[in-house]
Design a protein around this motif. Structure first.
Motif, PDB file in Angstrom:
ATOM      1  N   GLY A  12       0.795  -1.237   0.000  1.00 18.87           N
ATOM      2  CA  GLY A  12       0.000   0.000   0.000  1.00 18.87           C
ATOM      3  C   GLY A  12       0.820   1.275   0.000  1.00 18.87           C
ATOM      4  O   GLY A  12       0.250   2.363   0.061  1.00 18.87           O
ATOM      5  N   GLY A  92       3.420  -6.807  -5.314  1.00 21.50           N
ATOM      6  CA  GLY A  92       3.902  -7.635  -6.419  1.00 21.50           C
ATOM      7  C   GLY A  92       5.178  -7.074  -7.005  1.00 21.50           C
ATOM      8  O   GLY A  92       5.470  -5.880  -6.862  1.00 21.50           O
ATOM      9  N   SER A 142      -3.191  -9.495 -13.753  1.00 23.94           N
ATOM     10  CA  SER A 142      -2.587  -8.640 -14.779  1.00 23.94           C
ATOM     11  C   SER A 142      -3.138  -9.063 -16.132  1.00 23.94           C
ATOM     12  O   SER A 142      -3.549 -10.215 -16.307  1.00 23.94           O
ATOM     13  CB  SER A 142      -1.074  -8.836 -14.785  1.00 23.94           C
ATOM     14  OG  SER A 142      -0.523  -8.297 -15.973  1.00 23.94           O
ATOM     15  N   VAL A 193       5.984   0.296 -14.050  1.00 26.74           N
ATOM     16  CA  VAL A 193       5.984   0.557 -15.489  1.00 26.74           C
ATOM     17  C   VAL A 193       7.074   1.563 -15.860  1.00 26.74           C
ATOM     18  O   VAL A 193       7.730   1.439 -16.901  1.00 26.74           O
ATOM     19  CB  VAL A 193       4.574   1.027 -15.929  1.00 26.74           C
ATOM     20  CG1 VAL A 193       4.601   1.677 -17.280  1.00 26.74           C
ATOM     21  CG2 VAL A 193       3.644  -0.183 -15.953  1.00 26.74           C
TER      22      VAL A 193
END
Ligand code: NAD
Length: 247
Positions: A12, A92, A142, A193
């Motif tokens: 989180g 993750g 995903s 990303v």
């Protein structure tokens, strides 16, 4: 939408997990924010408290690799808030190595956090949810759990596993009034990303019919829906939130 509910969100501290924590707080939940290090947990708590000091949020950093630690932490959340209604398994990691360079220990590391830790957290939460008469377990899959991925095989393999856990736990836990669903994000603007090279991102965006990468809030909105009573008859679903991307 979550007034009176208590949620645990793993991973989180930033990215999608942080957006979920914020969205749940804005919607009236009490939230236990879990992260990998107490320092980053404290920094995230500070940011949230600066935004709204009235939000009921606590932080902890249990080792998700240990069932005992996860059970202890889940017990502390129950002590603090009285119940655990919602678990969001979001923590993750990802990797892009080709099979030829992939180290066995890296494959195991990715499986242990992305899949085995989901099992551990779900197990610890389900015991409490069953005792209290129900709950909601939400996992983070995903888009690569549908199409696979042409490198970094551990990541898609772990997410295919997450889908299997989600669908199977939904069947097993339905009788205990525990709903289990997953959100399958597409390409979302987070550190995960940002770590990818531009030459990978650009062609990815070109395959997205909505013409943009997703924002963490796009994913948090899906989690909010699935966590809320609006999804009271939804279980065993893998909800794609990816702008109809295809890889
Ligand atoms: P991120 O790297 O920004 O955040 C990952 C979170 O996981 C952090 O809070 C981090 O502290 C936590 N974490 C990492 N290692 C940990 C460990 N060993 N123990 C406990 N916590 C740990 O990532 P993100 O992009 O926000 O991804 C969140 C989830 O969404 C992941 O499960 C990821 O696979 C999934 N996802 C992300 C995308 C994307 O495009 N960003 C797409 C599909 C799925």
């Amino acid at each position: 939408m979550l007034k009176g509910k208590t949620a645990v969100v793993t991973g989180g501290t930033r990215g999608i997990g942080f957006a979920v924590v914020k969205k749940f707080l804005e919607n009236g939940a009490s939230v236990a924010l879990w992260g990998s290090r107490q320092k980053t947990v404290d920094q995230a708590l500070e940011k949230l408290r600066a935004e709204d000091p009235a939000w009921k949020v606590i932080g902890m950093a249990p080792d998700l690799g240990s069932l005992q630690e996860v059970e202890n932490a889940m017990g502390r959340v129950k002590e603090q808030f009285g119940r655990v209604d919602i678990l969001v398994n979001n923590a993750g990691i990802s990797a892009r190595e080709s099979l030829y360079d992939y180290k066995e220990e890296d494959f195991e590391k990715i499986m242990d956090l992305n899949l085995n830790a989901v099992f551990r957290c779900a197990k610890a939460a389900a015991v409490l949810m069953k005792e209290q008469g129900g709950g909601v377990i939400l996992n983070t899959s995903s888009m690569v759990s549908i199409y696979g991925q042409a490198a970094g095989v551990g990541y898609p393999a772990s997410k295919f596993g997450v889908n299997g856990l989600t669908k199977s736990l939904a069947r097993e836990l339905g009788r205990d009034h525990i709903r289990v669903n997953a959100v399958a994000p597409g390409v979302i603007r987070t550190d995960m990303v940002a770590a990818l090279p531009e030459e990978l991102i650009e062609p990815l965006i070109r395959t997205i019919p909505l013409g943009r990468v997703g924002e963490p809030e796009d994913i948090a909105n899906a989690f909010l829906f699935l966590a809320s009573d609006l999804a009271s008859y939804v279980t065993g679903e893998i909800l794609s939130v990816d702008g109809a991307a295809m890889t």
